[in-house]
Design a protein around this motif. Structure first.
Motif, PDB file in Angstrom:
ATOM      1  N   GLN A  89       0.824  -1.203   0.000  1.00 35.16           N
ATOM      2  CA  GLN A  89       0.000   0.000   0.000  1.00 35.16           C
ATOM      3  C   GLN A  89       0.861   1.257   0.000  1.00 35.16           C
ATOM      4  O   GLN A  89       0.576   2.216  -0.725  1.00 35.16           O
ATOM      5  N   ASN A  93       0.918   3.781  -3.204  1.00 35.07           N
ATOM      6  CA  ASN A  93       0.577   5.191  -3.037  1.00 35.07           C
ATOM      7  C   ASN A  93       1.753   6.113  -3.360  1.00 35.07           C
ATOM      8  O   ASN A  93       1.576   7.181  -3.953  1.00 35.07           O
ATOM      9  N   LYS A  99       1.851  10.060  -4.116  1.00 31.72           N
ATOM     10  CA  LYS A  99       1.416  10.790  -2.930  1.00 31.72           C
ATOM     11  C   LYS A  99       2.594  10.978  -1.982  1.00 31.72           C
ATOM     12  O   LYS A  99       3.456  10.113  -1.886  1.00 31.72           O
ATOM     13  N   GLU A 103       0.665  12.287   3.473  1.00 33.76           N
ATOM     14  CA  GLU A 103      -0.702  11.991   3.034  1.00 33.76           C
ATOM     15  C   GLU A 103      -0.999  10.497   3.148  1.00 33.76           C
ATOM     16  O   GLU A 103      -2.088  10.098   3.570  1.00 33.76           O
ATOM     17  N   ILE A 104      -0.021   9.665   2.799  1.00 39.01           N
ATOM     18  CA  ILE A 104      -0.191   8.211   2.904  1.00 39.01           C
ATOM     19  C   ILE A 104      -0.428   7.821   4.363  1.00 39.01           C
ATOM     20  O   ILE A 104      -1.320   7.025   4.666  1.00 39.01           O
ATOM     21  N   GLU A 106      -1.632   9.607   6.775  1.00 37.73           N
ATOM     22  CA  GLU A 106      -2.961  10.059   7.196  1.00 37.73           C
ATOM     23  C   GLU A 106      -4.054   9.126   6.659  1.00 37.73           C
ATOM     24  O   GLU A 106      -4.951   8.721   7.395  1.00 37.73           O
ATOM     25  N   GLU A 107      -3.973   8.785   5.374  1.00 30.71           N
ATOM     26  CA  GLU A 107      -4.992   7.932   4.757  1.00 30.71           C
ATOM     27  C   GLU A 107      -5.007   6.514   5.335  1.00 30.71           C
ATOM     28  O   GLU A 107      -6.068   5.916   5.482  1.00 30.71           O
ATOM     29  N   LEU A 108      -3.821   5.986   5.637  1.00 30.99           N
ATOM     30  CA  LEU A 108      -3.743   4.607   6.130  1.00 30.99           C
ATOM     31  C   LEU A 108      -3.879   4.528   7.651  1.00 30.99           C
ATOM     32  O   LEU A 108      -3.972   3.428   8.202  1.00 30.99           O
ATOM     33  N   GLY A 109      -3.863   5.680   8.313  1.00 29.57           N
ATOM     34  CA  GLY A 109      -4.053   5.694   9.759  1.00 29.57           C
ATOM     35  C   GLY A 109      -2.819   5.330  10.567  1.00 29.57           C
ATOM     36  O   GLY A 109      -2.925   4.766  11.663  1.00 29.57           O
TER      37      GLY A 109
END
Length: 134
Positions: A89, A93, A99, A103-104, A106-109
């Motif tokens: 992942q 990304n 990205k 940002e990665i 943040e999106e993946l937690g």
């Protein structure tokens, strides 16, 4: 011999860009051939028609190849997006979607620091695979 999917994907994207440049050049040639004929510049009408037909055929071949490669790229992107492992992942990304790591994360937690470590680990593994295949 093992190949790296990122290299293959990048090569495919470069091929598409090159073919798009070629298509643009052929379109320019088509436009130019008729202008030369109508302006009476050293090209008889019969030769202009033949030259124009050949250029149209080349352009159609290039456009078809571009569409085929774009379809392939979309299929690859779709499959790459299905990988579940964090390393995949992050690599997807970062390398495909371009990205930034923040940002990665943040999106993946995950924290930025952890995603940065995972990203570095993926890059090291990529480097080792290249060394082993050489």
């Amino acid at each position: 011999m093992s190949t790296d999917w990122r290299t293959e994907y990048s090569d495919l994207c470069n091929e598409i860009e090159i073919l798009e440049i070629r298509a643009s050049d052929l379109e320019r040639q088509l436009s130019s051939s008729w202008k030369q004929c109508y302006n009476g510049i050293q090209m008889p009408l019969d030769k202009a028609v033949v030259w124009n037909d050949e250029a149209k055929e080349k352009l159609l071949d290039v456009v078809n190849e571009i569409e085929h490669k774009k379809q392939t790229r979309m299929l690859i992107e779709s499959k790459l997006g299905e990988f579940k492992g964090l390393e995949y992942q992050v690599a997807y990304n970062r390398d495909i979607l371009r990205k930034p790591l923040t940002e990665i994360a943040e999106e993946l937690g995950y924290s930025y620091g952890w995603i940065m470590k995972v990203s570095m680990r993926v890059k090291r593994l990529k480097g080792r695979k290249k060394e082993e295949s050489a």
